[in-house]
Motif scaffolding. Structure first.
Motif, PDB file in Angstrom:
ATOM      1  N   CYS A  90       0.870  -1.173   0.000  1.00  0.00           N
ATOM      2  CA  CYS A  90       0.000   0.000   0.000  1.00  0.00           C
ATOM      3  C   CYS A  90       0.909   1.224   0.000  1.00  0.00           C
ATOM      4  O   CYS A  90       2.124   1.101  -0.120  1.00  0.00           O
ATOM      5  CB  CYS A  90      -0.873  -0.002   1.246  1.00  0.00           C
ATOM      6  SG  CYS A  90       0.106   0.140   2.762  1.00  0.00           S
ATOM      7  N   HIS A 140       0.403  -6.255   2.039  1.00  0.00           N
ATOM      8  CA  HIS A 140      -0.820  -6.783   2.657  1.00  0.00           C
ATOM      9  C   HIS A 140      -1.218  -8.087   1.977  1.00  0.00           C
ATOM     10  O   HIS A 140      -1.447  -8.119   0.764  1.00  0.00           O
ATOM     11  CB  HIS A 140      -1.966  -5.784   2.498  1.00  0.00           C
ATOM     12  CG  HIS A 140      -1.832  -4.570   3.368  1.00  0.00           C
ATOM     13  ND1 HIS A 140      -2.066  -4.591   4.725  1.00  0.00           N
ATOM     14  CD2 HIS A 140      -1.480  -3.290   3.078  1.00  0.00           C
ATOM     15  CE1 HIS A 140      -1.878  -3.389   5.234  1.00  0.00           C
ATOM     16  NE2 HIS A 140      -1.508  -2.569   4.246  1.00  0.00           N
ATOM     17  N   CYS A 169      -1.873  -0.968  10.048  1.00  0.00           N
ATOM     18  CA  CYS A 169      -1.213  -0.173   9.012  1.00  0.00           C
ATOM     19  C   CYS A 169      -1.948   1.154   8.858  1.00  0.00           C
ATOM     20  O   CYS A 169      -3.180   1.180   8.893  1.00  0.00           O
ATOM     21  CB  CYS A 169      -1.228  -0.939   7.692  1.00  0.00           C
ATOM     22  SG  CYS A 169      -0.344  -0.087   6.369  1.00  0.00           S
ATOM     23  N   CYS A 219      -2.767   2.736   6.434  1.00  0.00           N
ATOM     24  CA  CYS A 219      -3.659   2.818   5.268  1.00  0.00           C
ATOM     25  C   CYS A 219      -5.049   2.303   5.591  1.00  0.00           C
ATOM     26  O   CYS A 219      -5.983   2.515   4.817  1.00  0.00           O
ATOM     27  CB  CYS A 219      -3.076   2.035   4.097  1.00  0.00           C
ATOM     28  SG  CYS A 219      -3.278   0.250   4.258  1.00  0.00           S
TER      29      CYS A 219
END
Ligand SMILES: [Zn+2]
Lengths: 438, 148
Positions: free
Chosen positions: A254, A261, A316, A318
Motif C-alpha cells: 500500500c 498486505h 497499518c 492505510c
C-alpha cells in the motif's frame, strides 16, 4: 503514523474488514475449501492420512491440522490431476517451470479469474493506479502468470493496457514516451534495465511520462527500489504471488510501503520453520505457507512456497487489515530466479545429462554486472569428452548451451574448464554461487 | 608411419601453459614440438614427445586431460612452392586437413622442412600419400632429425 506515498484509495471494502469479521469469513471459507478439496483423490487421501474429517473444519485455526502440499505434489499429479472442478469449467491454464523441465500447470474457472483480477486491482489501486491511466506491461505473456495476471487486473480497474511484453528495450522506451504510459509493470531488474536504456537514449531521469511502477516476479531489495525510483523518476511498489496459489495478487504494498498486505479474505498465510514446520512468531523469518480460500479449479491446502519472509500484524496507517509480509529474503530450497525465470540447479544437471550421458562436475555462478542477471555454467571436461579438434569442443559447448536453454528457458554462458578445478565440498556439493546482492 | 601426438585441454588463463611443461620437465621428458589452438575461453595444446606413454602418465597423474591422436609428419621440400606441391597431393587424394603445424626443430634450410598434419583417416591418408610419392617420416626418423 507513517505518511502514505500516494493518495489512499481502497479498491475493495473487504480489504479493511475488521479482524474478527475477517477471521469469521476465513473460517467459513476454509470449511468450504476443505470440502471442495476433499473431492480430489490426492487431497482426500492426504486429509485421511492426517486424520482430518473435512466436516470438522470450522475455524481458521483448523488450518494447522491440515496436511502440507508441496511443488512435487503438483508435479506428481501432472498435468491437472488436482483439478477440483470438471475440466469443462476451466477457462484458463497457466504454468510454471519445475526442477525437471516439465512445467506444472494451474487452472482457473471463470470465477477464479474474476477473483484474481480483483486481487491484482487491489494492489494496483493501492499503489496509485487510476482508471484514467495507461499501463505499460513489460512482463512476458504466455504460461507465466505475470503478463495475463496484471493485464486483467488493469482492465478491471478500468485503466488502459499496453501489452508490450518483453524484449527490444529501446523500442519499449519509445512506446512509453509516445503513448504516455503513467504506470510500468515488469520485473524489478527489467525496470532497472529500462532506466539504463532510457538514459543511454538521452532521457533524463523523470522525463518519461511514468509516475508509478508495480514490480514483482523475483525478489528485490530496498537498494534496487531507490535505484529504480531515481532512474525512472517514479514511485515503485512491490507485489507478490505465485502461480500455485493464484499468481500475482497474493499480496501487495500500500502507500505505506512497509510490507505487502496479504489478501487474507482469499488466502490463509502461515509462517513456519522450514524444517520443523512449527509456526514462527511474528517478525521472525520463516517459510510462507498459503491455503486458498476461494479458488475453485485448483484449491491448495497449506502450500509450501519455499519463500522465506516474515509477517507483521501491527495496524497499518492505510486502514487495510490484512497482515503484511516482508520482502522475500531467500529460499528454503535451491531454486534460483534468473531474469525472472525460476531455475533449479537440477535442471542444469539434467541438461548436462542429456548431452553427455552422465553429468560431469559443474557449478553455476550468477551475477548482476549491470542491471540484468548473468548466469555462467562452468563444466569440467572429462577425459572421455575431450576431443583433439577445436571444432568438436566448440560443438560440445554449444550443445550444452542449447540444452540448458531448452530445459530452463534461460540463456546461460557455458564455460568448459579443466577437470578437478571446480571447488568440491565435503558434504552436499555446493553448485551455486550467487553473487547478486540480496 | 603414425606419430603419436598428445593433446591437452587447457583453460585460457595465465599460468595454464606452464603447468604441463613443468610436469614434463620434472619427468625428464623433452618436448619436441608444441602447438596451441585456442578460443577466448579454452585451448588445446598439442605436443609431440619421444616417450609419449611416460608423458601421458605423468600428465594424467597431474590431473590433466590428455588425448592421444595419430598424426603424420610430412617432408616438404624447403623451396618456394614446396608446400603447395605437397598440398596438391593431399587434394588429389581427397584428404581433408583438420589442422597442421610446422616442426621447427626438424628443418634443414634449403633441403626440407617437416610439417605435422592431422587428417580425418590417418591410416588411409598415409597409404594414399605414400602412393603419391610424398615422404612421410617414421617416429624414429622424426626424432633423429630433430636431434632428440
Ligand atoms: Zn497498508
Amino acid at each position: 503514523m507513517a505518511k502514505l506515498a500516494v493518495e489512499n484509495r481502497i479498491w475493495d471494502p473487504a480489504e479493511t474488514l475488521p479482524r474478527d469479521a475477517l477471521r469469521a469469513l476465513q473460517g467459513r471459507r476454509l470449511a468450504e475449501t476443505v470440502a471442495r478439496a476433499a473431492k480430489v483423490p490426492f487431497y482426500r487421501d492426504a486429509l485421511a492420512r492426517a486424520g482430518v474429517d473435512p466436516a470438522g473444519v470450522r475455524s481458521v485455526d483448523d488450518v494447522r491440522r491440515l496436511p502440507f502440499t508441496v511443488k512435487d505434489d503438483l508435479r506428481e499429479n501432472y498435468p491437472l490431476g488436482l483439478l477440483a472442478v470438471p475440466r469443462a469449467e476451466i477457462v484458463r491454464v497457466h504454468g510454471s517451470s519445475g526442477t525437471t523441465g516439465k512445467p506444472t500447470f494451474v487452472a482457473y474457472t471463470r470465477n477464479d479469474l474474476d477473483v484474481w483480477s480483483g486481487l491484482v486491482a487491489r494492489f494496483l489501486v493501492a499503489g496509485g493506479l487510476r482508471p484514467e491511466h495507461l499501463v505499460h506491461v513489460a512482463f512476458g505473456y504466455g504460461l507465466f502468470t505475470g503478463g495475463f495476471g496484471l493485464h486483467y487486473g488493469i482492465e478491471k480497474v478500468g485503466a488502459g493496457v499496453v501489452p508490450a511484453a518483453g524484449g527490444n528495450t529501446p523500442r519499449q522506451v519509445l512506446l512509453i514516451r509516445d503513448l504516455g504510459a503513467e504506470v510500468l509493470v515488469c520485473t524489478p531488474s527489467y525496470a532497472l534495465h529500462i532506466a539504463e536504456v532510457a538514459k543511454a537514449e538521452g532521457f533524463l531521469p523523470g522525463t518519461l511520462p511514468l509516475r508509478f511502477g508495480h514490480f514483482g516476479g523475483e525478489p528485490w531489495t530496498e537498494e534496487m527500489r531507490v535505484e529504480i525510483e531515481r532512474g525512472l523518476g517514479i514511485l515503485a511498489f512491490n507485489n507478490y504471488g505465485l502461480s500455485e496459489v493464484i499468481g500475482p495478487g497474493v499480496s501487495g504494498e500500500c502507500g505505506a510501503r512497509a510490507g505487502m498486505h496479504v489478501q487474507e479474505d482469499h488466502f490463509v498465510v502461515e509462517c513456519v520453520h522450514p524444517e520443523t514446520l512449527e509456526p514462527v512468531p511474528d517478525g521472525g523469518t520463516g517459510e510462507l505457507v498459503f491455503t486458498t480460500l476461494t479458488k475453485e479449479a485448483l484449491p491448495v491446502l497449506r502450500y509450501r512456497t519455499r519463500d522465506l519472509a516474515s509477517l507483521d500484524r501491527s495496524p497499518c496507517p492505510c486502514g487495510r487489515t490484512g497482515v503484511r509480509m516482508s520482502r522475500v529474503v531467500g529460499r528454503s530450497d535451491d531454486m534460483l530466479i534468473i531474469r525472472g525465470v525460476n531455475v533449479f540447479p537440477s535442471q542444469v544437471e539434467e541438461a548436462l545429462l542429456r548431452v553427455e550421458g552422465t553429468a560431469p562436475h559443474y557449478l553455476i555462478e550468477i551475477s548482476r554486472p549491470g542491471t540484468l542477471d548473468e548466469a555462467v555454467v562452468k563444466v569440467e571436461v572429462r577425459p572421455g569428452d575431450f576431443r583433439d579438434e577445436m571444432r568438436e569442443m566448440i560443438e560440445l559447448r554449444d550443445r550444452i548451451d542449447r540444452e540448458i536453454h531448452a530445459v530452463t528457458g534461460v540463456r546461460m554462458t557455458v564455460e568448459l574448464v579443466a577437470p578437478n578445478t571446480l571447488e568440491r565440498s565435503a558434504g552436499k556439493a555446493r553448485r551455486v554461487f550467487d553473487h547478486r546482492n540480496r | 608411419m603414425m606419430i603419436r601426438q598428445l593433446s591437452l585441454f587447457l583453460e585460457n588463463r595465465s599460468g595454464q601453459l606452464r603447468v604441463p611443461c613443468k610436469v614434463l620437465g620434472d619427468a625428464g621428458i623433452d618436448i619436441l614440438t608444441m602447438s596451441l589452438a585456442d578460443t577466448q575461453q579454452f585451448g588445446i595444446l598439442r605436443l609431440i614427445v619421444k616417450d609419449w606413454e611416460k608423458a601421458r602418465k605423468a600428465l594424467e597423474a597431474a590431473g590433466i586431460v590428455v588425448n592421444v591422436t595419430d598424426v603424420l609428419a610430412v617432408d616438404v621440400p624447403d623451396r618456394p612452392g614446396g608446400l603447395a606441391s605437397v598440398l596438391e597431393s593431399f587434394e588429389k587424394a581427397g584428404l581433408g586437413i583438420e589442422y597442421m603445424y610446422a616442426l621447427a626443430a626438424a628443418r634443414e634450410r634449403g633441403q626440407y622442412a617437416t610439417l605435422v598434419f592431422r587428417l580425418g583417416d590417418p591410416e588411409r591418408a598415409a597409404r594414399l600419400l605414400r602412393d603419391a610419392g610424398v615422404k612421410l617420416l617414421s617416429s624414429e626418423e622424426l626424432f633423429a632429425r630433430a636431434g632428440a
